[in-house]
Scaffold this active site. Structure first.
Site, PDB file in Angstrom:
ATOM      1  N   ASP A   1      -0.096   6.118   6.731  1.00  0.00           N
ATOM      2  CA  ASP A   1       1.258   6.457   6.320  1.00  0.00           C
ATOM      3  C   ASP A   1       2.162   5.855   7.391  1.00  0.00           C
ATOM      4  OD1 ASP A   1       3.314   7.923   4.805  1.00  0.00           O
ATOM      5  OD2 ASP A   1       3.463   9.117   6.636  1.00  0.00           O
TER       6      ASP A   1
ATOM      7  N   ASP B   1       6.280   6.193   7.844  1.00  0.00           N
ATOM      8  CA  ASP B   1       7.395   6.956   8.389  1.00  0.00           C
ATOM      9  C   ASP B   1       6.892   8.279   8.945  1.00  0.00           C
ATOM     10  OD1 ASP B   1       9.910   7.761   9.092  1.00  0.00           O
ATOM     11  OD2 ASP B   1      10.771   7.630   7.089  1.00  0.00           O
TER      12      ASP B   1
END
Length: 308
Positions: free
Chosen positions: A25, A27
């Protein structure tokens, strides 16, 4: 294997030996507030030098894979389009897998439209759609059709749409009256992860929810924590779940998807969830909540790089 173990220099070597692919992932993991986490670029380079395959995955549907890679490169993360997996791309991939031949009513954005274009899928609905000043209720009765139903529309696809409006909700719900019309959502994240920001930025879940309520239908959600995002990578690149590590900052999306798909999971504490959150889900009496518990946790991704 026990859950919620602190990742250390000692157990990192065994973990890295057991994996050949890492899903990140972005952010809240590689960058926060638009700034790279210290040591994140060096960490990625070390993994590449070790021969590990890397994928960057995001629930954010506002960018196509091409646009997503451009953002990563701008932030100092060398990436190729083949390594990027946005929910915009996953939506187009899913429709192609279903041999979809109709038209999509798109509650979305230009990034989603780009991926549909790339897949050769027709769509309508992109851009602003605003009601006239006169109240729409003044023109409605049981026999009146406010807008022409397009018989080609066989799917309603909902993602992030900054132009969300009553006419869009009306059209999406109306198309979904036909049970044969697919209802897809890129993700249901309630808000964007703006840590310590003075504002709250509503996420795609705030757009999916009114369509769900108005239509009385449940969407197939393609992004994390559901499995289609991993399925798309697995189908295209033939990665082995048992040799794959999912790295994320959210228990309810990143870690849950990793656990659902049989991946190893690592929680970093620079984003949405804390160590207290992780211990809470691990000690929960609910098996569904326990499924959010990570295999490992670490303060930040730069520290992971120091252990490599």
């Amino acid at each position: 294997m026990s859950k919620c173990n602190l990742l250390t220099q000692a157990n990192t070597a065994k973990l890295v030996e057991d994996i050949d692919t890492v899903l990140f992932d972005c952010d809240g993991v590689l960058y926060t507030g638009g700034h790279p986490v210290a040591g994140s670029q060096e960490m990625l380079q070390k993994l590449r030098n070790m021969g590990k395959r890397i994928f960057f995955i995001t629930n954010n549907s506002s960018r196509s894979n091409r646009q997503f890679v451009a953002k990563l490169n701008k932030l100092g993360f060398p990436a190729e389009e083949a390594e990027a997996v946005s929910t915009s791309w996953v939506a187009a991939w899913y429709l192609k897998e279903q041999n979809f031949k109709g038209k999509v009513y798109l509650v979305g954005n230009t990034g989603m439209a780009e991926e549909l274009d790339n897949a050769g899928i027709k769509y309508t609905g992109l851009g602003p759609d605003v009601a006239e000043e006169e109240s729409i209720w003044d023109t409605v009765d049981n026999s009146h059709q406010i807008f022409p139903i397009d018989p080609e529309v066989q799917c309603v696809l909902v993602g992030f749409d900054q132009h969300i409006s009553f006419p869009k909700l009306l059209k999406a719900a109306s198309y979904l009256k036909n049970e044969k019309v697919l209802f897809l959502a890129t993700n249901e994240d309630p808000r964007l992860p703006l840590k310590n920001a003075p504002i709250t930025m509503p996420g795609t879940g705030c757009i999916v929810s009114p369509v769900r309520i108005a239509s009385g239908r449940e969407p197939l959600v393609l992004g994390k924590p559901n499995t289609p995002m991993f399925d798309s990578i697995h189908e295209k690149y033939h990665i082995d779940p048992a040799k794959t590590l999912m790295v994320g900052d959210s228990l309810k999306t990143d870690i849950l998807m990793g656990n659902k798909c049989g991946l190893k999971s690592l929680l970093v504490l620079t984003g949405i969830n804390s160590l207290e959150d992780a211990k809470s889900v691990m000690n929960s009496s609910s098996p569904d909540v326990q499924q959010q518990a990570p295999d490992f946790y670490i303060e930040d991704i730069g520290q992971f790089g120091q252990f490599l």
